[in-house]
Design an enzyme around this catalytic site. Structure first.
Site, PDB file in Angstrom:
ATOM      1  N   ASP A  27       0.851  -1.187   0.000  1.00  0.00           N
ATOM      2  CA  ASP A  27       0.000   0.000   0.000  1.00  0.00           C
ATOM      3  C   ASP A  27       0.888   1.239   0.000  1.00  0.00           C
ATOM      4  O   ASP A  27       1.932   1.272   0.669  1.00  0.00           O
ATOM      5  CB  ASP A  27      -0.919   0.032   1.224  1.00  0.00           C
ATOM      6  CG  ASP A  27      -1.925   1.177   1.124  1.00  0.00           C
ATOM      7  OD1 ASP A  27      -2.963   0.979   0.469  1.00  0.00           O
ATOM      8  OD2 ASP A  27      -1.652   2.250   1.682  1.00  0.00           O
ATOM      9  N   GLU A  29       1.066   5.676   0.103  1.00  0.00           N
ATOM     10  CA  GLU A  29       0.459   6.990   0.274  1.00  0.00           C
ATOM     11  C   GLU A  29       1.204   7.926  -0.674  1.00  0.00           C
ATOM     12  O   GLU A  29       2.436   7.877  -0.759  1.00  0.00           O
ATOM     13  CB  GLU A  29       0.564   7.483   1.725  1.00  0.00           C
ATOM     14  CG  GLU A  29      -0.071   6.558   2.750  1.00  0.00           C
ATOM     15  CD  GLU A  29      -1.545   6.305   2.521  1.00  0.00           C
ATOM     16  OE1 GLU A  29      -2.203   7.163   1.871  1.00  0.00           O
ATOM     17  OE2 GLU A  29      -2.043   5.254   2.964  1.00  0.00           O
ATOM     18  N   HIS A 166      -5.442   4.960   6.223  1.00  0.00           N
ATOM     19  CA  HIS A 166      -4.709   5.868   5.335  1.00  0.00           C
ATOM     20  C   HIS A 166      -3.267   6.095   5.785  1.00  0.00           C
ATOM     21  O   HIS A 166      -2.703   7.164   5.547  1.00  0.00           O
ATOM     22  CB  HIS A 166      -5.466   7.193   5.177  1.00  0.00           C
ATOM     23  CG  HIS A 166      -6.853   7.015   4.643  1.00  0.00           C
ATOM     24  ND1 HIS A 166      -7.108   6.488   3.396  1.00  0.00           N
ATOM     25  CD2 HIS A 166      -8.060   7.262   5.199  1.00  0.00           C
ATOM     26  CE1 HIS A 166      -8.417   6.440   3.201  1.00  0.00           C
ATOM     27  NE2 HIS A 166      -9.005   6.896   4.282  1.00  0.00           N
ATOM     28  N   ASP A 171      -2.829   0.125   6.240  1.00  0.00           N
ATOM     29  CA  ASP A 171      -3.715  -0.268   5.143  1.00  0.00           C
ATOM     30  C   ASP A 171      -3.257  -1.561   4.486  1.00  0.00           C
ATOM     31  O   ASP A 171      -4.083  -2.353   4.014  1.00  0.00           O
ATOM     32  CB  ASP A 171      -3.802   0.849   4.107  1.00  0.00           C
ATOM     33  CG  ASP A 171      -4.760   1.959   4.533  1.00  0.00           C
ATOM     34  OD1 ASP A 171      -5.361   1.828   5.621  1.00  0.00           O
ATOM     35  OD2 ASP A 171      -4.901   2.949   3.802  1.00  0.00           O
TER      36      ASP A 171
END
Length: 558
Positions: A27, A29, A166, A171
Site C-alpha cells: 500500500d 500513500e 490511510h 492499510d
C-alpha cells in the site's frame, strides 16, 4: 484450466498452491492520483505465506515537494513529517529486494504498481516483472452486490479492526485481512486453491446475475412503500409462511438492506431472502414498543430464521427476605409479592450464584451452610442456593444490591489478599470470580437495581427532537405516549398506569420478566438520554401526576 481442490491431489505438474505461495501486499500513500505527476510519500508492505505474516516493510519518503493539504487531511502526513526522510531512489532497492519474485498484491493494484514503476524508472533501476494480484478485482467478482468495494467498505463489511486508516503499513495489514476473507470465499464458492486459478479469476468476466422476479417485485412494489418509522417487519414465504421477524428504528432502511448487496450477506440471510415472497411491516411509535412486539411475535410463531428468543427464559433473581423468622438471601426463578425484595433479573444463573455466595460469605451466619438440600419454602429450584444472614446484615446487603454501599467489594478484595498470602489459591480464585460478579452488578445504573416489585414510575426519554414517556409497573412497561401530545392522550396513559398500580400482578410470569428484561436492556443502552421519576408507596397518584407535569413543562420545546 481451473482445477478444483478435489483435483489437486491427482495433479502432478509443477503448479503452485495458494497455501504454498508467498504474497507481498503493498500500500502506498502519495501526493495525488497521477503516477507521472505525483510522488510517493510512504510505502508499507506485508510479506505473507500460508496466511501467516513473515515480514513487514515501512518507510516514509521525501517527495521533494510540499504535501497538499487535502492529502494531509486524509493521511495525517505533513511536509514536515517527510522532510529529511530518504528519497525514493534511496529506498527502492530495499523495497525491490523485499518483494523479490513474490506475487505483488494491492487493492486497486494498477494504482500502486504504476507509482512504483514510475519511481523505479526515475531512479534508473530494473523494472519489476512480478505477477500481480488485485484484491479490488477479486472483490468485484466475489461481492458484486456490494455498493462499494473500496478498502474502507470491505473493512467495514468484514468487520476488520484497524489501528489507523490511510497510513501505508496499516492499510497493507488491512488489505491482508481482506485478502484472507476473499481467499476463503474463493475456496468455498469456487473451489479455487491453485495460484494460477487465482490469478486467472481476477480477469474473468463478471458473472451475469440472473434477476429473481420475486426480488424485483419486492424492490419495485414493496420497498418504496415502507415507512420511515420504528416498527416490526415480517418476512413471508409462500402461502404467507412466516420466515423471520425483526425490529428496526427505521423500517425502510432496515428492510432495504436485505435486498441490496444480497451476494454480500451471510449465507443464512441469502437463504432466507431467496424464499421471501412478501414483506409486511407493523409501524410503532417508539423503538421500545418495536422491541416488545418483536419478542412477542417471535415467541408466538417461532419463525425458522429466528434462532434466538423463540421461548421464554427462566431468569434468576436474588430474593432478600424472611424465611422461618430469619433473613435469607436466596436465588429464585419465580416471584410472588411475599414481602421480600427481589433483585434482577441477573445476567445469568452463574452470575446470580456468584453474587449470592459472595454476599453470604461476607454477611452470612457462619453456623448455617450455604447449600442445603432439605430446606423448603424459599422458591422453586432455589432451596439449594441460599444462606441465612447475620441479624444486623439485612441493610448492608440491601444497600449493596441497590447501589448505595460498595463496601462488599472492598471486603472481598481484602479476603482475596488474605487467601493468597495463606497460599489458599483455590479459594482466592473462587473469590475472584465472586468479585467479578459483584463488580458487574455494581456497574449497573441505580434504576436497574431497584427491587423489581418496587420498580414503578415514569421513564422520560429525550434524544434530539424525540420525547417519549414510558410508564412501568413492577419493572414492566404498561403505557407510553409521545410528547408533546394532547392532554387526553397523556391522561389516558396515566390513568392506565394508575389502574395497574392499584391492581399489581399477584404473580410475576415469564412474560412479565421478559418485558422487564427488554425494558432494562433498552434503559441501559439509552441511559444517557433518560431520567426516571419513581412512584413510591408514600406518594399519592395526584402528587405523582403533578411531578410528571412539572418535568414535562421543563421538557416542552420553546
Amino acid at each position: 484450466m481451473i482445477r478444483t481442490k478435489d483435483q489437486v491431489d491427482s495433479f502432478t505438474c509443477d503448479e503452485m498452491l495458494i497455501r504454498e505461495t508467498t504474497f507481498v501486499i503493498v500500500d502506498l500513500e502519495t501526493t495525488g492520483t497521477s503516477a507521472t505527476a505525483n510522488r510517493i510519500i510512504e510505502i508499507g508492505a506485508v510479506k505473507v505465506r500460508a496466511n501467516t505474516i513473515e515480514d513487514t516493510f515501512q518507510t516514509l519518503i521525501d517527495p521533494n515537494c510540499a504535501i497538499p493539504r487535502a492529502i494531509t487531511r486524509i493521511t495525517g502526513i505533513t511536509t514536515a513529517d517527510v522532510y529529511g526522510e530518504p528519497q525514493a531512489s534511496e529506498v527502492l532497492q530495499a523495497f525491490i529486494d523485499f518483494v523479490g519474485d513474490d506475487i505483488f498484491v494491492a487493492h486497486n493494484c494498477s494504482f500502486d504498481w504504476n507509482f512504483i514503476q514510475e519511481e523505479i524508472q526515475r531512479a534508473q533501476l530494473p523494472t519489476l516483472n512480478n505477477k500481480k494480484l488485485c484484491t479490488l478485482r477479486l472483490a468485484r467478482r466475489l461481492l458484486s452486490g456490494l455498493r462499494s468495494r473500496s478498502l474502507g467498505s470491505l473493512i467495514t463489511f468484514f468487520d476488520i479492526d484497524t489501528e489507523s486508516r490511510h497510513r501505508a503499513l496499516s492499510d497493507a495489514l488491512a488489505t491482508h485481512e481482506v485478502f484472507l476473507h476473499l481467499l476463503d470465499r474463493l475456496e468455498k464458492q469456487h473451489d479455487i486453491v491453485e495460484l494460477n486459478a487465482l490469478l486467472q479469476f481476477q480477469h474473468q468476466r463478471y458473472a451475469k446475475q440472473k434477476e429473481n422476479p420475486r426480488i424485483t417485485h419486492i424492490r419495485q412494489q414493496i420497498l418504496p412503500t415502507l415507512p420511515d418509522s420504528p416498527g416490526v417487519y415480517q418476512m413471508l414465504g409462500k402461502k404467507d409462511h412466516l420466515l423471520y421477524v425483526g425490529k428496526a428504528r427505521v423500517l425502510s432502511d432496515r428492510v432495504h438492506s436485505y435486498f441490496s448487496g444480497i451476494e454480500g450477506h451471510q449465507e443464512h440471510i441469502r437463504r432466507m431472502v431467496r424464499q421471501v415472497v412478501d414483506v409486511r411491516c407493523i409501524p410503532t411509535s417508539t423503538e421500545l414498543e418495536a422491541l416488545l412486539l418483536e419478542s412477542q411475535l417471535i415467541k408466538e410463531h417461532a419463525p425458522p430464521f429466528n434462532k434466538a428468543g423463540r421461548s421464554y427464559r427462566k431468569r434468576p433473581f436474588l430474593r432478600l427476605g424472611d424465611i422461618s423468622n430469619s433473613t435469607w438471601l436466596t436465588l429464585v426463578e419465580h416471584i410472588r409479592p411475599d414481602g421480600a425484595y427481589h433483585y434482577g433479573p441477573m445476567g445469568g444463573r452463574k452470575e446470580a450464584i456468584h453474587v449470592a455466595r459472595a454476599l453470604i460469605s461476607i454477611y452470612g451466619d457462619p453456623t448455617d451452610a450455604f447449600q442445603s438440600f432439605t430446606r423448603d419454602g424459599v422458591g422453586v429450584s432455589s432451596s439449594q442456593i441460599g444462606g441465612k444472614l447475620k441479624k444486623d446484615a439485612f441493610e448492608q446487603v440491601k444497600s449493596f444490591l441497590e447501589g448505595r454501599d460498595p463496601t462488599a467489594c472492598s471486603i472481598l478484595k481484602s479476603e482475596i489478599q488474605k487467601a493468597s498470602h495463606a497460599q489458599e489459591y483455590e479459594m482466592a480464585a473462587q473469590m475472584r470470580d465472586w468479585l467479578t460478579a459483584l463488580e458487574t452488578v455494581e456497574s449497573r445504573p441505580h434504576f436497574l437495581r431497584t427491587p423489581l416489585l418496587n420498580r414503578t414510575g415514569a421513564i422520560l426519554y429525550q434524544e434530539q427532537e424525540t420525547f417519549e414517556i414510558h410508564l412501568m409497573v413492577c419493572g414492566a412497561p404498561v403505557a407510553h405516549v409521545l410528547y408533546p401530545c394532547k392532554e387526553p392522550d397523556l391522561q389516558d396513559a396515566t390513568t392506565k398506569f394508575h389502574q395497574y398500580v392499584l391492581h399489581p400482578p399477584t404473580r410475576i410470569t415469564m412474560q412479565h420478566v421478559d418485558r422487564t428484561s427488554i425494558l432494562g436492556a433498552w434503559m441501559f443502552k439509552q441511559q444517557d438520554h433518560i431520567s426516571v421519576l419513581p412512584l413510591s408507596e408514600d406518594i399519592q397518584s395526584s402528587a405523582f401526576d403533578a411531578a410528571l407535569h412539572s418535568h414535562l413543562e421543563r421538557w416542552s420545546p420553546q
